[in-house]
Design an enzyme around this catalytic site. Structure first.
Site, PDB file in Angstrom:
ATOM      1  N   ARG A   1      -5.845  14.507 -19.090  1.00 56.13           N
ATOM      2  CA  ARG A   1      -5.150  14.861 -20.331  1.00 56.13           C
ATOM      3  C   ARG A   1      -5.966  14.508 -21.569  1.00 56.13           C
ATOM      4  O   ARG A   1      -5.608  14.872 -22.677  1.00 56.13           O
ATOM      5  CB  ARG A   1      -3.813  14.125 -20.377  1.00 56.13           C
ATOM      6  CG  ARG A   1      -2.681  15.078 -20.062  1.00 56.13           C
ATOM      7  CD  ARG A   1      -1.395  14.563 -20.528  1.00 56.13           C
ATOM      8  NE  ARG A   1      -1.180  13.198 -20.054  1.00 56.13           N
ATOM      9  CZ  ARG A   1       0.008  12.683 -19.868  1.00 56.13           C
ATOM     10  NH1 ARG A   1       1.073  13.393 -20.095  1.00 56.13           N
ATOM     11  NH2 ARG A   1       0.158  11.436 -19.472  1.00 56.13           N
TER      12      ARG A   1
ATOM     13  N   LYS B   1      -5.094   8.960  -0.269  1.00 57.44           N
ATOM     14  CA  LYS B   1      -4.000   8.088   0.126  1.00 57.44           C
ATOM     15  C   LYS B   1      -3.514   7.289  -1.088  1.00 57.44           C
ATOM     16  O   LYS B   1      -4.284   7.151  -2.029  1.00 57.44           O
ATOM     17  CB  LYS B   1      -4.437   7.166   1.261  1.00 57.44           C
ATOM     18  CG  LYS B   1      -5.480   6.120   0.842  1.00 57.44           C
ATOM     19  CD  LYS B   1      -5.581   5.006   1.808  1.00 57.44           C
ATOM     20  CE  LYS B   1      -4.609   3.907   1.500  1.00 57.44           C
ATOM     21  NZ  LYS B   1      -5.079   2.908   0.517  1.00 57.44           N
TER      22      LYS B   1
ATOM     23  N   HIS C   1     -10.845   7.110   3.908  1.00 59.42           N
ATOM     24  CA  HIS C   1     -12.294   6.951   3.723  1.00 59.42           C
ATOM     25  C   HIS C   1     -12.923   6.099   4.824  1.00 59.42           C
ATOM     26  O   HIS C   1     -14.126   6.146   5.029  1.00 59.42           O
ATOM     27  CB  HIS C   1     -12.630   6.437   2.322  1.00 59.42           C
ATOM     28  CG  HIS C   1     -12.402   4.972   2.112  1.00 59.42           C
ATOM     29  ND1 HIS C   1     -11.175   4.454   1.851  1.00 59.42           N
ATOM     30  CD2 HIS C   1     -13.254   3.919   2.110  1.00 59.42           C
ATOM     31  CE1 HIS C   1     -11.279   3.138   1.698  1.00 59.42           C
ATOM     32  NE2 HIS C   1     -12.537   2.781   1.850  1.00 59.42           N
TER      33      HIS C   1
ATOM     34  N   LYS D   1     -16.921   6.171   7.065  1.00 57.68           N
ATOM     35  CA  LYS D   1     -17.905   5.070   7.111  1.00 57.68           C
ATOM     36  C   LYS D   1     -18.878   5.302   8.257  1.00 57.68           C
ATOM     37  O   LYS D   1     -18.452   5.659   9.369  1.00 57.68           O
ATOM     38  CB  LYS D   1     -17.188   3.722   7.292  1.00 57.68           C
ATOM     39  CG  LYS D   1     -16.412   3.297   6.049  1.00 57.68           C
ATOM     40  CD  LYS D   1     -15.995   1.851   6.125  1.00 57.68           C
ATOM     41  CE  LYS D   1     -15.105   1.491   4.948  1.00 57.68           C
ATOM     42  NZ  LYS D   1     -15.822   0.957   3.800  1.00 57.68           N
TER      43      LYS D   1
ATOM     44  N   GLU E   1     -11.002  -8.782   3.002  1.00 59.62           N
ATOM     45  CA  GLU E   1     -11.578  -8.573   1.666  1.00 59.62           C
ATOM     46  C   GLU E   1     -11.566  -9.900   0.927  1.00 59.62           C
ATOM     47  O   GLU E   1     -10.606 -10.661   1.052  1.00 59.62           O
ATOM     48  CB  GLU E   1     -10.749  -7.561   0.885  1.00 59.62           C
ATOM     49  CG  GLU E   1     -10.753  -6.187   1.489  1.00 59.62           C
ATOM     50  CD  GLU E   1      -9.999  -5.200   0.604  1.00 59.62           C
ATOM     51  OE1 GLU E   1     -10.610  -4.671  -0.327  1.00 59.62           O
ATOM     52  OE2 GLU E   1      -8.801  -4.987   0.836  1.00 59.62           O
TER      53      GLU E   1
ATOM     54  N   ASP F   1      -0.967  -0.304   2.515  1.00 62.40           N
ATOM     55  CA  ASP F   1      -2.270  -0.052   1.888  1.00 62.40           C
ATOM     56  C   ASP F   1      -3.401   0.007   2.918  1.00 62.40           C
ATOM     57  O   ASP F   1      -4.354   0.772   2.751  1.00 62.40           O
ATOM     58  CB  ASP F   1      -2.549  -1.175   0.871  1.00 62.40           C
ATOM     59  CG  ASP F   1      -3.749  -0.893  -0.017  1.00 62.40           C
ATOM     60  OD1 ASP F   1      -3.884   0.248  -0.481  1.00 62.40           O
ATOM     61  OD2 ASP F   1      -4.555  -1.818  -0.246  1.00 62.40           O
TER      62      ASP F   1
ATOM     63  N   HIS G   1      -6.022   2.879   7.421  1.00 59.90           N
ATOM     64  CA  HIS G   1      -7.371   2.502   7.857  1.00 59.90           C
ATOM     65  C   HIS G   1      -7.378   1.788   9.215  1.00 59.90           C
ATOM     66  O   HIS G   1      -8.125   2.159  10.120  1.00 59.90           O
ATOM     67  CB  HIS G   1      -8.049   1.596   6.827  1.00 59.90           C
ATOM     68  CG  HIS G   1      -8.066   2.148   5.435  1.00 59.90           C
ATOM     69  ND1 HIS G   1      -8.280   3.483   5.173  1.00 59.90           N
ATOM     70  CD2 HIS G   1      -7.916   1.562   4.221  1.00 59.90           C
ATOM     71  CE1 HIS G   1      -8.249   3.678   3.861  1.00 59.90           C
ATOM     72  NE2 HIS G   1      -8.028   2.528   3.271  1.00 59.90           N
TER      73      HIS G   1
ATOM     74  N   LYS H   1      -6.227  -9.542   1.504  1.00 65.05           N
ATOM     75  CA  LYS H   1      -7.000  -9.716   0.274  1.00 65.05           C
ATOM     76  C   LYS H   1      -7.222 -11.211   0.051  1.00 65.05           C
ATOM     77  O   LYS H   1      -6.478 -12.040   0.551  1.00 65.05           O
ATOM     78  CB  LYS H   1      -6.230  -9.148  -0.914  1.00 65.05           C
ATOM     79  CG  LYS H   1      -5.970  -7.646  -0.759  1.00 65.05           C
ATOM     80  CD  LYS H   1      -6.342  -6.897  -1.992  1.00 65.05           C
ATOM     81  CE  LYS H   1      -6.161  -5.407  -1.835  1.00 65.05           C
ATOM     82  NZ  LYS H   1      -7.415  -4.673  -1.713  1.00 65.05           N
TER      83      LYS H   1
HETATM   84  C1  BG6 Z   1      -8.327   1.196  -0.112  1.00 62.28           C
HETATM   85  C2  BG6 Z   1      -7.248   0.227  -0.479  1.00 62.28           C
HETATM   86  O1  BG6 Z   1      -7.807   2.273   0.619  1.00 62.28           O
HETATM   87  O2  BG6 Z   1      -9.319   0.540   0.685  1.00 62.28           O
HETATM   88  C3  BG6 Z   1      -7.832  -0.962  -1.224  1.00 62.28           C
HETATM   89  O3  BG6 Z   1      -6.278   0.873  -1.288  1.00 62.28           O
HETATM   90  C4  BG6 Z   1      -8.931  -1.588  -0.427  1.00 62.28           C
HETATM   91  O4  BG6 Z   1      -6.819  -1.923  -1.502  1.00 62.28           O
HETATM   92  C5  BG6 Z   1      -9.954  -0.536   0.011  1.00 62.28           C
HETATM   93  O5  BG6 Z   1      -9.570  -2.548  -1.240  1.00 62.28           O
HETATM   94  C6  BG6 Z   1     -10.965  -1.133   0.977  1.00 62.28           C
HETATM   95  O6  BG6 Z   1     -11.988  -0.220   1.185  1.00 62.28           O
HETATM   96  P1  BG6 Z   1     -13.469  -0.698   1.523  1.00 62.28           P
HETATM   97  O7  BG6 Z   1     -14.206   0.555   1.814  1.00 62.28           O
HETATM   98  O8  BG6 Z   1     -13.966  -1.439   0.331  1.00 62.28           O
HETATM   99  O9  BG6 Z   1     -13.318  -1.608   2.716  1.00 62.28           O
END
Ligand code: BG6
Length: 484
Positions: free
Chosen positions: A43, A142, A172, A176, A210, A229, A234, A334
């Site tokens: 926007r 997502k 994603h 990888k 993470e 999440d 994943h 996290k």
């Molecule tokens: C995302 C999550 O899909 O994947 C994030 O929403 C997360 O919270 C991320 O940090 C982790 O991805 P990667 O590739 O850094 O392990």
């Protein structure tokens, strides 16, 4: 092949942090088809030149193997365009249609890097403007919904305007390199298949740890939590890649049919099994990279009384001839001790010992997804000590570092996935029935937690999560890989 890539959310976080760097890498590697346009949509009141400047300034903060030279960036920037568009205004989509008509590109990719509650509106508007043509491909980021019902609603709307083969749902993790190598290892070699089953494997552990907290996404994350999440998508996709039967070929539906079977064979939950086999945690204050960090409830955008989980550990199983009786453990969180994503396949103990050997089972295949990408095979071998102690075995491992072997400038996850969308390859994207099966499986946990007053267990930032996670796996006589 000419393409137009229309990026909804063109000034958003995902666009500049992940998508633009990935497109730039593909451009640099010469794999982005020539004759393409990347059209950022938002926007904001920007022209092409200002949009290019904005992306250039953001590139300073993104992870790139090698910084672009000014000339290199200028060449890439030549592909970038901007269109101001209000997502709820039909006339704005007509302007987009006019812009796309100027070129008649062979492929038009609509990438929805926006909040998911806008997906339905955008899809309806795209269709109303006649942009749902046979050459259109739609990419959905997502999270696709918040639960099974909202996921179905989005999928139904999207499928009412486009066919399934035009829809690319991103996870994603499937892009990888380590995950693609997992497929290659399992289905490109004869070595593993005979021992990839219950008779030989004692348990499998998937960890996605993470060290970062929720960063600037507190408000979003507080409504989401680690189960939605990370686990629903994943972690379950990794589990599918590990547990699926060999597909009949490498085509998208052959792969996705097999993944779907895994999701449908996961042990269903009961309130008792959730209490016993699922641990939720929430980080408190602690340390990360030797610095003090605040607890989750003090993060900006987070409710100070929040009961959202930032950590999940669980144990499940698969009802099939191959996997009956083999526990699969998933752990993600996290603000854990480090950034580390790893799959550990633990083999059974040798059935009969003729050597002096350390107690326990030592054969283990470790698949590292990050920070490095590689494989390790842990074995027992006769070491130096056998001169003194006779025939004693000692642990050793074979180490395959894919970054070293193939170079660290390999195709990154988003680069791979974007190139696949442009080329129309669906193998690494998730089909709607897979997504629904995954939501159906996690939903009882979400419901049970919502009704459970106890809330998540606290853990200090910079640790491996709540001690209940170790206790859960210890009840099976096992331990997480870093503990034993
Ligand atoms: C995302 C999550 O899909 O994947 C994030 O929403 C997360 O919270 C991320 O940090 C982790 O991805 P990667 O590739 O850094 O392990």
């Amino acid at each position: 092949m000419s393409f137009d890539l229309v990026l909804f959310g063109g000034t958003g976080d995902l666009a500049w942090r992940k998508l633009m760097p990935a497109l730039f890498q593909a451009f640099r590697h010469g794999t982005l088809p020539e004759g393409g346009r990347i059209i950022g949509i938002a926007r904001d009141d920007l022209g092409d030149a200002q949009y290019r400047e904005l992306i250039r300034s953001r590139f300073d903060d993104v992870e790139l193997a090698k910084r672009p030279t000014p000339e290199e960036f200028d060449r890439f920037a030549g592909l970038l365009h901007f269109l101001r568009l209000d997502l709820s205004q039909p006339q704005d989509y007509r302007r987009l249609a006019d812009m796309l008509r100027e070129r008649h590109a062979e492929t038009v990719v609509m990438y929805l890097a926006t909040a998911p509650d806008l997906f339905t509106t955008v899809c309806q508007q795209i269709a109303a403007a006649g942009l749902n043509r046979p050459n259109t491909r739609l990419v959905l980021e997502k999270p696709l919904g918040h639960d099974l019902e909202s996921n179905r609603e989005i999928n139904e709307t999207v499928r009412s305007v486009l066919s399934e083969r035009q829809i690319f749902r991103i996870d994603h993790y499937l892009g990888k390199p380590a995950v693609q190598n997992l497929f290659a290892m399992r289905f490109g070699n004869a070595l593993f298949e005979p021992v990839w089953r219950r008779e030989h494997i004692s348990n499998i552990q998937i960890t996605i740890a993470e060290d970062l907290g929720v960063e600037k996404r507190g408000a979003f994350y507080d409504k989401t939590g680690a189960l939605r999440d990370m686990v629903q998508n994943h972690a379950l996709q990794l589990l599918c890649a590990l547990a699926m039967e060999p597909p009949i070929n490498a085509h998208a539906d052959a792969i996705r049919d097999e993944k779907l079977k895994v999701l449908r064979s996961l042990h269903p939950w009961t309130p008792e099994t959730i209490d016993q086999h699922v641990v939720r945690g929430q980080y408190g204050a602690g340390t990360a990279n030797r610095q003090s960090v605040r607890g989750y409830r003090d993060e900006p955008g987070v409710d100070p009384e929040s009961r959202t989980e930032t950590f999940v550990a669980l144990r499940t199983g698969i009802s099939s001839w191959r996997w009956a009786g083999v526990p699969f453990y998933i752990r993600t969180g996290k603000r854990l001790i480090s950034r580390e994503a790893q799959i550990v396949v633990n083999y059974r103990q040798a059935p009969h010992a003729i050597y002096n050997a350390p107690a326990g089972s030592w054969n283990r295949l470790v698949i590292n997804l990050q920070p490095r990408d590689g494989l390790q095979l842990h074995l027992l071998a006769l070491g130096q000590e056998n001169r003194r102690n006779g025939q004693s075995l000692a642990p050793v491992h074979l180490d395959l570092d894919f970054d070293k072997r193939f170079g660290s400038e390999r195709v990154g996850a988003y680069e791979r996935l974007l190139l696949d969308v442009i080329a129309g390859r669906l193998n690494l994207f998730v089909r709607s029935d897979e997504q629904e099966a995954a939501w159906r499986w996690v939903e009882p946990i979400m419901e049970h937690w919502a009704a459970d007053e106890r809330g998540p267990r606290p853990y200090a930032a910079g640790t491996w999560g709540p001690s209940a996670s170790s206790a859960m796996i210890a009840r099976d006589g096992l331990c997480w890989s870093e503990e034993c």
